[in-house]
Design a protein around this motif. Structure first.
Motif, mmCIF file in Angstrom:
data_model
loop_
_atom_site.group_PDB
_atom_site.id
_atom_site.type_symbol
_atom_site.label_atom_id
_atom_site.label_comp_id
_atom_site.label_asym_id
_atom_site.label_seq_id
_atom_site.Cartn_x
_atom_site.Cartn_y
_atom_site.Cartn_z
ATOM 1 N N ALA A 304 0.814 -1.222 0.000
ATOM 2 C CA ALA A 304 0.000 0.000 0.000
ATOM 3 C C ALA A 304 0.845 1.268 0.000
ATOM 4 O O ALA A 304 0.500 2.254 -0.666
ATOM 5 N N LYS A 305 1.969 1.265 0.736
ATOM 6 C CA LYS A 305 2.750 2.509 0.821
ATOM 7 C C LYS A 305 3.313 2.911 -0.542
ATOM 8 O O LYS A 305 3.425 4.111 -0.847
ATOM 9 N N HIS A 307 1.912 1.866 -3.528
ATOM 10 C CA HIS A 307 0.746 2.148 -4.375
ATOM 11 C C HIS A 307 0.269 3.585 -4.140
ATOM 12 O O HIS A 307 0.095 4.372 -5.084
ATOM 13 N N GLN A 308 0.091 3.927 -2.872
ATOM 14 C CA GLN A 308 -0.390 5.263 -2.541
ATOM 15 C C GLN A 308 0.648 6.331 -2.885
ATOM 16 O O GLN A 308 0.311 7.432 -3.332
ATOM 17 N N ASN A 344 -10.623 2.167 -5.986
ATOM 18 C CA ASN A 344 -9.172 1.979 -6.023
ATOM 19 C C ASN A 344 -8.472 2.803 -4.953
ATOM 20 O O ASN A 344 -7.466 2.367 -4.380
ATOM 21 N N ARG A 345 -9.023 3.984 -4.674
ATOM 22 C CA ARG A 345 -8.384 4.874 -3.709
ATOM 23 C C ARG A 345 -8.853 4.632 -2.276
ATOM 24 O O ARG A 345 -8.150 4.968 -1.332
ATOM 25 N N LYS A 347 -10.166 1.505 -1.122
ATOM 26 C CA LYS A 347 -10.132 0.088 -0.737
ATOM 27 C C LYS A 347 -8.732 -0.471 -1.033
ATOM 28 O O LYS A 347 -8.537 -1.170 -2.029
ATOM 29 N N PRO A 348 -7.749 -0.155 -0.199
ATOM 30 C CA PRO A 348 -6.375 -0.615 -0.461
ATOM 31 C C PRO A 348 -6.307 -2.139 -0.619
ATOM 32 O O PRO A 348 -6.914 -2.883 0.152
#
Length: 534
Positions: A304-305, A307-308, A344-345, A347-348
């Motif tokens: 997640a880190k 991706h975000q 997508n933003r 729901k990690p």
């Protein structure tokens, strides 16, 4: 859109479009003619490019040459090649004449290539000249009746028959079109029979809403045609007149930012290892990415880190996960609309919603009871559709299906009330390292050659940068209790290709953990490792 009844999700089945009638040979022939002068592919190492007209002509001439060698409908043809502008030609040529192709990437370690060769017994091996003698030296007893021919420019020599050439017409789209190799997730790689319907009708890569109007369509991927996902992308590119970037050197994955800028890429399919490196190196200030609309993350989940973080760096680009299997086709994805951008933003880890249009049914079953469970309850994903594999080459595939004909994906998942799917873990034992597939059975075989090792299992342990590292779990013979884990780790390192090294180390455990290990037990062993219980 979706129907949920008795905890089974079902999607609609769209009527078959006339342009898909006749199978992959007709599909390639008609769409390549339609897209004629558009650029089909560019070799990023040389900037050499070719149009769909040129690619089709080479494929037709190769198909005619194969027929003259005695290749006919249903015959198996295996092509060995590095990634280059000619890599896809034997595949398209096989479709045109009704042969069944498979592809082996010669950049793979010989360790892997030998095992791929053992899974298949084609009528013909087509090999690039630089690899011909190597392949001849590797041919075993099972391939003694297989012809081995160098694939050279001679295949592209003009012939009289090309003027009237027409592709073979396939009446039944459920016929096998291609053999792709599994990634070795439940033992040694297997040859998977994939049907025409799965490839021409699958909506996983419809390429809708991905392009900038009135500009060339360019897609970047680092995969080879060894993998079913790349064959699907090739076919979608042929349909839409998209330019594929061919990246011959795996090390060039580190140049992703450069390629995205230089070739004005609209769409990229990148593995987590590449994306992690892109994030850590930072977006170059002197490069323009205004043409980039979408990045699909493939192979495994991007932490997640990262991706975000990438989403912040590229706020106008949709960075989506998607999910599928060679045996089952594309299963879930995101679409380019506001609702899915919100999912997508918010729901990690979500890998999308079920793909629409080809009548797929999905259920998540409890591992113990086998009963279908509802939203937010984890279990194994099982699937039914016309896109399922036709079976394995020369192997029984019955154990891949349950008693009601649902294919068992081997993946633990759950879905929420919006039908968004999340991958919990793989029940299967495949290990993903920097986007490469590590076959545990091959490393286990090396471990078991050590005189001190009685039982061995290899599992993957998480690593933020590399996705997973291979960890060896071994039980020793009683009279070798003084042997250390470091000694065994070094022993394996000296005997396997770099990607198979036990970067997660070696753990000595009790023999009782490792006796008669099967798929479910392997999964449980991994859980015991992750929770610190062994």
């Amino acid at each position: 859109m979706y129907r949920l009844e008795n905890n089974i999700i079902t999607t609609d089945h769209d009527p078959l479009d006339e342009k898909y009638v006749g199978g992959l040979g007709c599909y390639c022939f008609n769409f390549m003619k339609k897209n004629g002068d558009k650029i089909a592919q560019i070799n990023v190492a040389t900037d050499e490019q070719e149009t769909y007209n040129t690619l089709l002509l080479k494929s037709i001439r190769t198909g005619i040459a194969l027929r003259k060698m005695g290749i006919k409908k249903g015959d198996l043809v295996t092509f060995f090649s590095k990634r280059n502008l000619n890599s896809c030609v034997p595949m398209i040529a096989s479709f045109l004449i009704g042969a069944i192709p498979s592809y082996i990437d010669t950049t793979f370690p010989l360790f892997d290539i030998v095992h791929f060769m053992k899974t298949i017994n084609p009528k013909l091996f087509l090999v690039t000249p630089d690899f011909l003698e190597t392949i001849k030296s590797l041919i075993g007893e099972e391939q003694q009746n297989t012809s081995t021919v160098a694939f050279t420019e001679d295949f592209f020599t003009p012939v009289e028959e090309e003027a009237k050439f027409m592709p073979i017409f396939v009446d039944d789209l459920q016929e096998t079109a291609i053999i792709h190799f599994s990634s070795g997730s439940t033992g040694y790689p297997k040859g998977i029979y994939i049907n025409h319907y799965s490839l021409v009708c699958n909506k996983a890569f419809s390429f809708e809403n991905l392009w900038i109007e009135n500009q060339p369509k360019v897609v970047l991927t680092f995969d080879s045609l060894h993998w079913s996902i790349e064959s699907l992308r090739l076919l979608c590119s042929i349909k839409e007149g998209v330019c594929r970037l061919i990246v011959p050197d795996e090390d060039d994955m580190k140049k992703a930012w450069f390629f995205l800028d230089k070739y004005k890429v609209n769409l990229a399919y990148l593995i987590p290892w590449t994306l992690v490196n892109m994030f850590e190196n930072g977006k170059p200030n002197n490069m323009d990415f205004r043409d980039l609309t979408t990045i699909y993350i493939e192979g495994s989940l991007l932490p997640a880190k990262y991706h975000q973080g990438l989403q912040k760096i590229l706020p106008n680009v949709d960075i989506f996960h998607w999910y599928g299997q060679s045996e089952a086709g594309g299963l879930t994805t995101f679409r380019k609309n506001d609702l899915h951008r919100e999912y997508n933003r918010t729901k990690p880890g979500c890998v999308g919603t079920p793909i629409l249009g080809f009548g797929m049914s999905l259920k998540v079953v409890d591992l113990e009871s086998g009963e279908a469970v509802g939203p937010n309850k984890p279990g194994e994903l099982r699937v039914k559709s016309r896109a399922l594999m036709n079976g394995y080459h020369n192997l029984d595939s019955s154990d891949q299906f349950d008693d009601d004909g649902w294919i068992k994906t081997g993946d633990m998942v759950y879905y929420d009330e919006d039908f968004c799917f999340f991958i919990v873990d793989r029940i299967k034992d495949l290990i993903l390292f920097q986007g490469l597939h590590i076959v545990p059975a091959l490393v286990e075989a090396e471990l078991l050659t050590h005189p001190a090792v009685k039982f061995a299992v290899v599992v993957g342990v998480p690593d933020d940068k590399d996705t997973e590292h291979a960890l060896g779990l071994v039980a020793l013979y009683d009279n070798f209790s003084s042997v250390t884990s470091g000694e065994i780790e070094k022993y394996v390192e000296e005997r396997v290709p770099d990607k198979y090294r036990l970067r997660g180390g070696v753990k000595m455990i009790k023999e009782s953990y490792l006796k008669s290990t099967n798929k479910i037990k392997r999964f449980k062993l991994k859980q015991l490792v992750l929770f610190g219980e062994i």
